[in-house]
Enzyme design. Structure first.
Site, mmCIF file in Angstrom:
data_model
loop_
_atom_site.group_PDB
_atom_site.id
_atom_site.type_symbol
_atom_site.label_atom_id
_atom_site.label_comp_id
_atom_site.label_asym_id
_atom_site.label_seq_id
_atom_site.Cartn_x
_atom_site.Cartn_y
_atom_site.Cartn_z
ATOM 1 N N LEU A 15 86.852 20.460 23.190
ATOM 2 C CA LEU A 15 87.416 20.625 21.860
ATOM 3 C C LEU A 15 86.425 21.394 21.002
ATOM 4 O O LEU A 15 85.206 21.248 21.152
ATOM 5 C CB LEU A 15 87.703 19.264 21.211
ATOM 6 C CG LEU A 15 88.812 18.413 21.816
ATOM 7 C CD1 LEU A 15 88.908 17.080 21.086
ATOM 8 C CD2 LEU A 15 90.152 19.135 21.785
ATOM 9 N N ASP A 16 86.950 22.199 20.067
ATOM 10 C CA ASP A 16 86.081 22.925 19.147
ATOM 11 C C ASP A 16 85.311 21.946 18.262
ATOM 12 O O ASP A 16 85.714 20.784 18.087
ATOM 13 C CB ASP A 16 86.905 23.852 18.253
ATOM 14 C CG ASP A 16 87.574 24.965 19.035
ATOM 15 O OD1 ASP A 16 87.087 25.289 20.139
ATOM 16 O OD2 ASP A 16 88.590 25.500 18.544
ATOM 17 N N ALA A 17 84.228 22.434 17.663
ATOM 18 C CA ALA A 17 83.410 21.593 16.788
ATOM 19 C C ALA A 17 84.227 21.030 15.628
ATOM 20 O O ALA A 17 84.009 19.891 15.196
ATOM 21 C CB ALA A 17 82.214 22.390 16.255
ATOM 22 N N THR B 65 87.326 20.180 15.651
ATOM 23 C CA THR B 65 88.462 19.409 16.151
ATOM 24 C C THR B 65 87.989 18.037 16.604
ATOM 25 O O THR B 65 86.975 17.919 17.292
ATOM 26 C CB THR B 65 89.142 20.131 17.330
ATOM 27 O OG1 THR B 65 89.554 21.436 16.909
ATOM 28 C CG2 THR B 65 90.344 19.356 17.822
ATOM 29 N N HIS C 8 91.456 28.626 21.946
ATOM 30 C CA HIS C 8 91.904 28.328 20.579
ATOM 31 C C HIS C 8 93.429 28.362 20.481
ATOM 32 O O HIS C 8 93.986 28.829 19.490
ATOM 33 C CB HIS C 8 91.309 29.333 19.588
ATOM 34 C CG HIS C 8 89.842 29.173 19.373
ATOM 35 N ND1 HIS C 8 89.096 30.090 18.675
ATOM 36 C CD2 HIS C 8 88.970 28.201 19.744
ATOM 37 C CE1 HIS C 8 87.834 29.705 18.629
ATOM 38 N NE2 HIS C 8 87.744 28.546 19.270
#
Length: 228
Positions: free
Chosen positions: A100-102, A104, A183
Site C-alpha cells: 500500500l502507498d504511504a 493509504t 496506483h
C-alpha cells in the site's frame, strides 16, 4: 524455496551467513553438494548442514492494520517502515503481500511463505481487494457502470478489469478490484474526472480487516487456506 532462505528458516543464520555457508560447499541436498544460494528446494528434499538434516520452521501468516504515513517496505525511508508495528522474532524474514502507498491505510498481509503470497498476487488468480475511498468531488451517477465494464487509465491501452462500486454517500464509496496496477484506484477515479483524497483497504479475498490501527494478528489455518 531458495536454499539460502531454507537455511534461514531452519537455523539462526542470517541471509548473508547462509549464502556464505552454501558457497563454501557445506550444504547438501538429497546427497549432492549445492553451492548456489538460489537453488530451489522442496518439502520432501533432504537438506543437510554439518551432517544434520535441517527442518524448516512453520511459516507465519499475519494481518496488519497499516497506519497512514508508513512505508510498505522492510526499511525506513521518507516515512517509517510498517515493520515497526510488528514485534516478533525474525520479522526481517517476512515480506509484504500486496503493498500500500504511504498515504493509504488498511489491511496488509505479511508472510515468510513465498508460494502462499504468489497465490494471492498472481494476475490470473484475480483475488478481489476492497477499498474505502474518500473523494474530492461528489461521484457522478454513471461511474459505477463505467467501472463495471472497465476504464482506460492514462498511458495504458488495456481497459481495467470489471470492478464493483458501492455508494456509501456522494463522496465515499467502496471499490472492489481484482487487479493490482500501479496506483490503480487513484488512477481509475482520475480517469472519470475525480480525485481520491483518502484510501483505506478493508478486505482481501474473504479476509476482512478486524484489528485496530497499528495492530496485527496471526491468521488462522482456515484463513490461510482460503487463499489457496
Amino acid at each position: 524455496m531458495r536454499l539460502d532462505k531454507f537455511l534461514c528458516k531452519s537455523t539462526e543464520l542470517t541471509r548473508s551467513a547462509a549464502t556464505q555457508v552454501i558457497a563454501l560447499g557445506d550444504v547438501s541436498v538429497n546427497g549432492c553438494i549445492v553451492t548456489e544460494a538460489r537453488f530451489q528446494v522442496h518439502e520432501n528434499n533432504s537438506v543437510l548442514w554439518r551432517g544434520e538434516r535441517l527442518i524448516a520452521r512453520p511459516s507465519r501468516y499475519i494481518m496488519l492494520h497499516k497506519p497512514l504515513n508508513t512505508l510498505s517496505s522492510n526499511v525506513d525511508g521518507d516515512y517509517p517502515s510498517l515493520f515497526h508495528c510488528i514485534d516478533i522474532e525474525r520479522a526481517e524474514d517476512l515480506h509484504i503481500v500486496g503493498r500500500l502507498d504511504a498515504d493509504t491505510s488498511g489491511l496488509v498481509l505479511l508472510t515468510d511463505d513465498g508460494r502462499w503470497s504468489f497465490e494471492i498476487i498472481r494476475p490470473d488468480k484475480q483475488c478481489p481487494k476492497t477499498y474505502r475511498v474518500i473523494l474530492r468531488d461528489p461521484i457522478a451517477a454513471d461511474v459505477a457502470e463505467k467501472f463495471s465494464v472497465g476504464v482506460q487509465l492514462q498511458n495504458e491501452s488495456k481497459l481495467t478489469a470489471p470492478a464493483m462500486l458501492k455508494l456509501i454517500n456522494e463522496r465515499e464509496v467502496l471499490l472492489t478490484i481484482t487487479e493490482g496496477r500501479y496506483h490503480q484506484v487513484k488512477r481509475m477515479f482520475a480517469a472519470v474526472g475525480n480525485r481520491v483524497n483518502g484510501l483505506h483497504r478493508e478486505q482481501i479475498g474473504d479476509l476482512q480487516l478486524d484489528v485496530a490501527l497499528g495492530n496485527w494478528r496471526f491468521l488462522s489455518p482456515q484463513e490461510v487456506a482460503g487463499f489457496l
